[in-house]
Design a protein around this motif. Structure first.
Motif, PDB file in Angstrom:
ATOM      1  N   PHE A  17     -46.851  35.214  54.699  1.00  0.00           N
ATOM      2  CA  PHE A  17     -46.938  35.113  53.248  1.00  0.00           C
ATOM      3  C   PHE A  17     -45.959  36.080  52.580  1.00  0.00           C
ATOM      4  O   PHE A  17     -45.657  37.144  53.114  1.00  0.00           O
ATOM      5  N   ASP A  18     -45.504  35.697  51.398  1.00  0.00           N
ATOM      6  CA  ASP A  18     -44.720  36.589  50.561  1.00  0.00           C
ATOM      7  C   ASP A  18     -45.674  37.610  49.949  1.00  0.00           C
ATOM      8  O   ASP A  18     -46.592  37.224  49.205  1.00  0.00           O
ATOM      9  N   PRO A  19     -45.503  38.918  50.234  1.00  0.00           N
ATOM     10  CA  PRO A  19     -46.454  39.905  49.717  1.00  0.00           C
ATOM     11  C   PRO A  19     -46.424  40.040  48.205  1.00  0.00           C
ATOM     12  O   PRO A  19     -47.359  40.591  47.613  1.00  0.00           O
ATOM     13  N   THR A  21     -46.227  37.386  46.025  1.00  0.00           N
ATOM     14  CA  THR A  21     -46.874  36.246  45.365  1.00  0.00           C
ATOM     15  C   THR A  21     -48.041  35.667  46.148  1.00  0.00           C
ATOM     16  O   THR A  21     -48.835  34.911  45.587  1.00  0.00           O
ATOM     17  N   GLY A  22     -48.111  35.980  47.445  1.00  0.00           N
ATOM     18  CA  GLY A  22     -49.130  35.365  48.280  1.00  0.00           C
ATOM     19  C   GLY A  22     -48.764  33.980  48.764  1.00  0.00           C
ATOM     20  O   GLY A  22     -49.555  33.326  49.459  1.00  0.00           O
ATOM     21  N   GLU A  23     -47.578  33.479  48.425  1.00  0.00           N
ATOM     22  CA  GLU A  23     -47.158  32.147  48.843  1.00  0.00           C
ATOM     23  C   GLU A  23     -46.802  32.121  50.330  1.00  0.00           C
ATOM     24  O   GLU A  23     -46.280  33.089  50.880  1.00  0.00           O
ATOM     25  N   GLU A 319     -50.788  45.088  54.029  1.00  0.00           N
ATOM     26  CA  GLU A 319     -51.878  45.160  53.061  1.00  0.00           C
ATOM     27  C   GLU A 319     -52.776  46.369  53.293  1.00  0.00           C
ATOM     28  O   GLU A 319     -53.169  47.067  52.351  1.00  0.00           O
ATOM     29  N   GLU A 349     -52.671  47.055  43.831  1.00  0.00           N
ATOM     30  CA  GLU A 349     -52.205  46.158  44.889  1.00  0.00           C
ATOM     31  C   GLU A 349     -51.542  44.902  44.316  1.00  0.00           C
ATOM     32  O   GLU A 349     -52.018  44.357  43.332  1.00  0.00           O
ATOM     33  N   PRO A 350     -50.422  44.457  44.966  1.00  0.00           N
ATOM     34  CA  PRO A 350     -49.809  45.011  46.180  1.00  0.00           C
ATOM     35  C   PRO A 350     -48.791  46.108  45.905  1.00  0.00           C
ATOM     36  O   PRO A 350     -48.065  46.509  46.797  1.00  0.00           O
TER      37      PRO A 350
END
Length: 500
Positions: A17-19, A21-23, A319, A349-350
């Motif tokens: 995942f992209d930290p 955006t979460g994508e 994370e 976060e993040p």
């Protein structure tokens, strides 16, 4: 970030995942033990071809690989940004530094590892001695998540230049970077698996340690380093370790404070404080402490983390590391430390906004533990000697930066520090010098990266001695003549008992 998920009808899959955006940015197989063993066997099959190319042949291949990476560097930068959240400029710099290391290793392997003549004594003057360095065989590389291109290239390039084949296990958070590097080699030499990637999680890394490769190169946390060393001990596999944890800075009374403050803030905050070559704490002479702290605070307040191009740095890649930073800052404040910039509210976060702490007790976990995060500790000391005592007492001997106008005698001062690298009037730039060996002391002293020592780290020594003619004084026989022994004793007395 990454997680392992069970998919219907399939083996485990690692999702990256992209930290920011979460994508989802990629899905990768968690390789089975059988697949891992087949990969190592393939590396063994390419080992002979690669070693027999010799230094000049390998140099040509490695420089071709370097040019191929450089031509497509934009692709690698994009993947690096997606998997770590780094600003594009930071990712581009990391890729450029990695390519510089590849170039240096390729061009210097012959000089460092090629066979060269050795001297002899009067007793062995009839012998011609030489030493050279041969490849170990197959090297396993376990990459980190914080600098997933530059750090592993400090092992991959040097191991390949020394004649080894490499099996690379990237960190699960940055699997795509490792896959891209291995594919870039495969495009160049599709039938010669000199560099291969294995994808997976912690269990995959542990399995690689058990495959009886000829050496493991690890970069990561203290806990991970201890586990790797323990696993490799079971098969007597040698290990070279680059542990996380930033270094320290000493600011002398005559330092250029503006330069020192700039270096301290960059060393502590760049890459969200996730650089192993960074600065965890600064020890500042009392007479310049207030001014230095003022300069540091002013610079730190200008920084802004984020996902856009204007951001100073990106998110925390791992994370769980956010909780580590939270614990360290809370402990430092509870023990009497003061927050000059930021504080507990900076942890969102993040992202973690810049935090500058002062008056932090030396027993605080913010000092004694790995410093990974955009946190800088600035503590006052009476003099340089006190700074040295504090640094040596903590014992995480990575690197120390000293700022002073008086550079004479600095080398003698540096020898008092139990660290692997000392820099003068600069902080993190030493990591960009391929010829400079990087190693530590104590628990941080498991081998070297970069430089001549980095090439020899992935080689074995072969010494050769050849008898050229009969020795004038032959002592290596049971039939030695008494005259030879008398002559040898006389020469010995002349050489070693006289003055001078």
């Amino acid at each position: 970030m990454a997680e392992t998920a069970q998919r219907s009808g399939r083996s485990n899959v690692l999702t990256s995942f992209d930290p920011r955006t979460g994508e989802v940015v990629g899905n990768y197989a968690v390789m089975s033990p059988g697949e891992l063993n087949r990969t190592v066997r393939a590396a063994r099959s390419a080992e002979k071809w690669w070693a027999e190319l010799g230094f000049s042949g390998r140099k040509r291949w490695l420089l071709d690989w370097k040019r191929s990476i450089a031509r497509r560097a934009g692709e690698l930068v994009e993947i690096l940004c997606e998997e770590t959240g780094k600003p594009e400029a930071d990712a581009a710099i990391e890729v450029m530094l990695a390519i510089e290391n590849l170039d240096w290793a390729a061009r210097n392997a012959t000089r460092v590892l090629g066979r060269h003549r050795l001297g002899s004594t009067w007793l062995t003057r009839n012998q011609r001695a030489s030493v050279g360095y041969l490849p170990l065989g197959v090297v396993g590389v376990l990459g980190p998540w914080n600098n997933p291109v530059l750090t592993p290239m400090g092992s991959i390039a040097y191991a390949m230049a020394a004649g080894n084949t490499v099996v690379f296990k990237p960190n699960e958070l940055t699997t795509g970077v490792g896959v891209w590097l291995a594919e870039s080699w495969s495009r160049l030499a599709p039938n010669q698996p000199v560099l291969q990637v294995v994808t997976g999680d912690h269990g995959t890394a542990a399995a690689l340690c058990r495959t009886k490769v000829d050496k493991i190169a690890y970069a990561g946390s203290d806990a991970g380093a201890r586990e790797v060393i323990s696993l490799c001990a079971q098969t007597m596999t040698p290990v070279v370790v680059e542990r996380n944890g930033k270094g320290a800075m000493i600011v002398h009374v005559d330092a250029k404070l503006e330069d020192a403050a700039e270096a301290a803030v960059f060393g502590a905050m760049a890459n969200a404080g996730q650089n192993a070559t960074g600065i965890q704490r600064a020890y500042v002479a009392s007479s310049v402490y207030d001014r230095f702290l003022e300069l540091v605070a002013d610079q730190a307040r200008r920084l802004r983390p984020g996902a856009d191009k204007r951001a100073s740095y990106g998110p925390m890649i791992l994370e769980s590391q956010v909780d580590v930073v939270r614990k360290q800052v809370r402990d430092a404040l509870a023990r009497g430390g003061k927050a000059v910039v930021g504080g507990m509210d900076s942890i969102r976060e993040p992202y973690i906004e810049p935090i500058v702490l002062t008056d932090v007790p030396e027993e605080s976990v913010a000092i004694t533990s790995e410093g990974i995060g955009p946190v800088l500790i600035v503590n006052k000391v009476a003099n340089v000697d006190e700074a040295v005592r504090r640094i040596n007492a903590v014992g995480n001997g990575v690197a120390v930066s000293m700022f002073t106008r008086d550079v004479h005698g600095v080398e003698a001062f540096a020898e008092q520090l139990r660290v692997g690298v000392v820099t003068i009037n600069s902080s993190t730039t030493y990591g960009a010098i391929p010829a400079l060996p990087i190693g530590g002391v104590g628990e941080y002293g498991q081998g070297h990266h970069h430089g001549d020592q980095g090439l020899r780290e992935f080689s074995r020594t072969l010494a050769v001695a050849t008898k050229r003619y009969r020795a004038p004084v032959n002592l290596s026989t049971f039939d030695r003549h008494p005259r030879d022994l008398r002559l040898a004793k006389a020469i010995f007395r002349l050489r070693h008992r006289r003055m001078g």
